[in-house]
Design an enzyme around this catalytic site. Structure first.
Site, PDB file in Angstrom:
ATOM      1  N   THR A  86      17.422  14.574  29.358  1.00  0.00           N
ATOM      2  CA  THR A  86      17.196  15.823  28.628  1.00  0.00           C
ATOM      3  C   THR A  86      16.108  16.606  29.335  1.00  0.00           C
ATOM      4  OG1 THR A  86      17.900  14.890  26.516  1.00  0.00           O
ATOM      5  CG2 THR A  86      16.487  16.809  26.395  1.00  0.00           C
ATOM      6  N   PHE A 133      13.249  19.531  29.005  1.00  0.00           N
ATOM      7  CA  PHE A 133      12.395  20.171  28.016  1.00  0.00           C
ATOM      8  C   PHE A 133      11.655  21.320  28.691  1.00  0.00           C
ATOM      9  CE2 PHE A 133      13.014  15.797  26.927  1.00  0.00           C
ATOM     10  CZ  PHE A 133      13.151  15.776  25.548  1.00  0.00           C
TER      11      PHE A 133
END
Ligand SMILES: C=C(O[C@@H]1C=C(C(=O)O)C=C[C@H]1O)C(=O)O
Length: 366
Positions: free
Chosen positions: A266, A268
């Site tokens: 992921t 960010f």
């Protein structure tokens, strides 16, 4: 380790050597901290409101460490150690305050600590727009929000929050996401009939769940940490969550790394109030609204090709001020101060009904 006769040193001598190296390290780290404190004095002498934290400088320090690292520790491991040293040096002046999408124990908190180090003060927020609000209000220095997952795609709430916000992106951090099936000490492992997790995590572990727990009810909750908390009170339930949530609630891993794709990660974004000068290896994010005409997408992308600018991401979101009109979120290599990037932005403006630069920031190092 050998002495002059090429015999391996004995344990006592090796420990003596480690002690003397540690003494040297202590002296050097303290000297570094003194230096960083002097930098802070220089900064405030020029400008009393100066911000001590410099994202572009920190990225350069970490890159240099990775380039010069002689081994045997790998470059990332070494950079992580330096990340913590810098974090502690900065906190000597004033610990940096960071809001993140909570609750405690989420991957976003893990990303915040990976980016700022453990001397930062990290504060959980209940929703992405609250992270934005907290930074806008000046209650914290920076915010950390998830923006895209390699398996599940974009986090729409984050992109939508940028449309209304004047904040700048000041950094990015990519985290490998490992999910585990977690139980508590009251769980009857042979009787698991319910599994809690965040919808994104369910999606990232779908195949594993179909194969191993096809009949368990999947209950979507607001975060993985919340899933972990619920498991503490129900003997027939398990949770899918990561290491931080497992640690926070003292849960056991029944199955580890159950994500369907081993490269599951992921990305960010770090959001703040200031723009960031070039670090030498940067990315820029823009949002563009287009007039609804034939060929608009070609018109939008052609300048990138012409200026040999590397596009790293293109997302489309419905614009909120018209039916069937869209905005594009575009990430590309380079900094707004680069002449080629300035050229592209000029050309994009010709085609766009609106364009906003969300920020230029160092490409994630760790
Ligand atoms: C020391 C400085 O200030 C801060 C501390 C840094 C460090 O410890 O290396 C790097 C950048 C800043 O966040 C600097 O700007 O050089």
């Amino acid at each position: 380790m050998t002495d002059n006769t090429d015999k391996p040193l004995d344990l006592a001598s090796l420990r003596q050597r480690i002690d003397s190296i540690d003494s040297e390290l202590l002296r050097l780290i303290s000297e570094r901290a003194d230096c960083a404190a002097q930098v802070a004095q220089v900064k405030t002498a020029d400008d009393p409101d100066a911000v001590f934290y410099r994202p572009e400088r920190e990225a350069q320090v970490l890159r240099r460490v990775m380039e010069r690292n002689p081994g045997p520790l790998n470059g990332e491991e070494m950079a992580r150690l330096f990340r913590e040293i810098m974090s502690a040096c900065l906190a000597l002046e004033k610990p940096i305050k960071v809001a993140y999408l909570g609750p405690e124990g989420t991957f976003t908190q893990q990303a915040a600590l990976k980016h700022f180090g453990h001397s930062a003060i990290s504060l959980p927020m209940a929703a992405i727009d609250e992270v934005f609000r907290e930074v806008e209000a000046g209650a914290v220095n920076y915010g950390v929000v998830p923006v895209e997952n390699s398996t599940e795609g974009v986090v729409n709430n984050t992109l939508d929050s940028f449309m209304d916000s004047g904040l700048h992106i000041s950094g990015e951090v990519v985290l490998r996401i490992h999910h585990h099936l977690l139980v508590s000490n009251i769980t009857r492992q042979d009787k698991i009939s319910r599994i809690y997790s965040h919808p994104q995590s369910f999606a990232q572990c779908r195949k594993w769940l179909d194969a191993h727990y096809p009949h368990a009810e999947r209950v979507a909750v607001s975060s993985n940490a919340e899933a972990a908390r619920l498991v503490k009170t129900e003997w027939h339930s398990a949770a899918i969550a990561g290491d931080m949530a497992a640690q926070l609630y003292g849960l056991d891993r029944v199955a580890e790394k159950i994500e369907d794709r081993p490269d599951n990660s992921t990305r960010f974004l770090i959001i703040g109030n200031e723009s960031v000068p070039p670090s030498g290896h940067d990315k820029t994010s823009i949002v563009v609204a287009m007039r609804n005409q034939p060929g608009v997408l070609h018109g939008l992308l052609e300048p990138f090709h012409r200026h040999a600018i590397d596009l790293t991401r293109l997302e489309t979101r419905p614009s909120r001020n018209g039916v069937w009109t869209y905005v594009f979120f575009i990430d590309f290599k380079g900094h707004v101060d680069d002449p080629a990037v300035a050229g592209v932005l000029e050309a994009v403006k010709q085609h766009a009904s609106d364009m906003k630069v969300l920020g230029s920031y160092p490409v994630g190092v760790l």
